[in-house]
Design an enzyme around this catalytic site. Structure first.
Site, PDB file in Angstrom:
ATOM      1  N   THR A 129       4.078   0.795  -2.959  1.00 46.03           N
ATOM      2  CA  THR A 129       3.909   0.315  -4.205  1.00 46.03           C
ATOM      3  C   THR A 129       5.006   0.974  -5.151  1.00 46.03           C
ATOM      4  OG1 THR A 129       2.367   2.296  -4.713  1.00 46.03           O
ATOM      5  CG2 THR A 129       1.349   0.173  -4.243  1.00 46.03           C
TER       6      THR A 129
ATOM      7  N   ILE B 101       0.776  -1.220  -0.001  1.00 44.97           N
ATOM      8  CA  ILE B 101       0.071  -0.156  -0.113  1.00 44.97           C
ATOM      9  C   ILE B 101       0.785   1.207  -0.151  1.00 44.97           C
ATOM     10  CG2 ILE B 101      -0.247   0.079   2.424  1.00 44.97           C
ATOM     11  CD1 ILE B 101      -3.155   0.976   2.091  1.00 44.97           C
ATOM     12  N   CYS B 102       0.348   2.414  -0.548  1.00 44.59           N
ATOM     13  CA  CYS B 102       1.095   3.640  -0.547  1.00 44.59           C
ATOM     14  C   CYS B 102       2.448   3.450  -1.133  1.00 44.59           C
ATOM     15  CB  CYS B 102       0.970   4.182   0.942  1.00 44.59           C
ATOM     16  SG  CYS B 102       1.430   5.845   1.067  1.00 44.59           S
ATOM     17  N   GLY B 103       3.335   3.826  -0.469  1.00 45.03           N
ATOM     18  CA  GLY B 103       4.641   4.072  -0.873  1.00 45.03           C
ATOM     19  C   GLY B 103       5.401   2.671  -1.142  1.00 45.03           C
TER      20      GLY B 103
END
Length: 205
Positions: free
Chosen positions: A110, A106-108
């Site tokens: 990725t 999730i988020c960073g």
């Protein structure tokens, strides 16, 4: 997931600046379903989250093997975008996926997987498409505008979708399915009171 996989722990990566809010729904529901959550750090030295929580990892990353895990969860963190400190976690994600063990990012995280080339041939999402495009990865054509995406064992989501991220993890692990999973999502994402009855009847509260 088969019975053997169910007995394996879920591994949650923890590192300095990790985003506290992104994995709480997933880990809470997985733990309530009776699955063990084990935290994995760069070492076993304590780390500190964005919210200031001090976490002592159960394991160092070098100790984790795909065959001993049901899932690797990678939360976002400022460190994903400020250097290569977390690149070993992306390489571990590759080892998990190559071994057929799922990964959720999730988020960073990725962006870390994009740099590792793991999003080049999988449908995926993130915060916004240009965030991943800045990594120079080759998978821009597989980007999907969605709250969360699962493709061939890899879950991706953006930082504003912790409930959708959890939904995909719960589906992947078989914690909830069908009507119950849909009701869980509607309750926690939409505050839909009508979903409460479905969950209560299923013993999912």
């Amino acid at each position: 997931m088969n019975a053997t996989a169910d007995r394996k722990p879920v591994h949650l990566a923890v590192y300095d600046t990790l985003a506290d809010w992104e994995t709480g729904h997933a880990t809470a529901q997985v733990a309530r379903a009776g699955r063990e959550i084990r935290t994995v750090g760069p070492s076993t030295a304590p780390v500190r989250s964005t919210g200031g929580l001090r976490i002592r990892p159960d394991l160092a990353l070098r100790e984790v093997r795909p065959e001993d895990s049901a899932l690797l969860i990678l939360p976002g963190a400022d460190l994903w975008d400020t250097g290569d400190d977390l690149a070993p976690f992306a390489r571990t994600a590759r080892a998990f996926l190559d071994a057929g063990v799922p990964v959720a990012a999730i988020c960073g995280a990725t962006a870390g997987l994009a740099r590792e080339g793991l999003l080049d041939d999988r449908a995926h999402t993130s915060a916004v498409s240009f965030y991943l495009a800045a990594t120079g990865y080759a998978g821009a054509g597989r980007y999907v505008e969605a709250d969360a995406v699962t493709d061939r064992g890899l879950v991706t989501a953006g930082p504003t979708e912790p409930v959708a991220f959890a939904r995909e993890i719960l589906r992947l692990l078989g914690v909830y399915e069908g009507e119950v999973l849909d009701a869980w999502y509607r309750l926690f994402h939409d505050s839909d009171a009508a979903a409460y009855g479905v969950l209560e009847k299923a013993g999912a509260l």
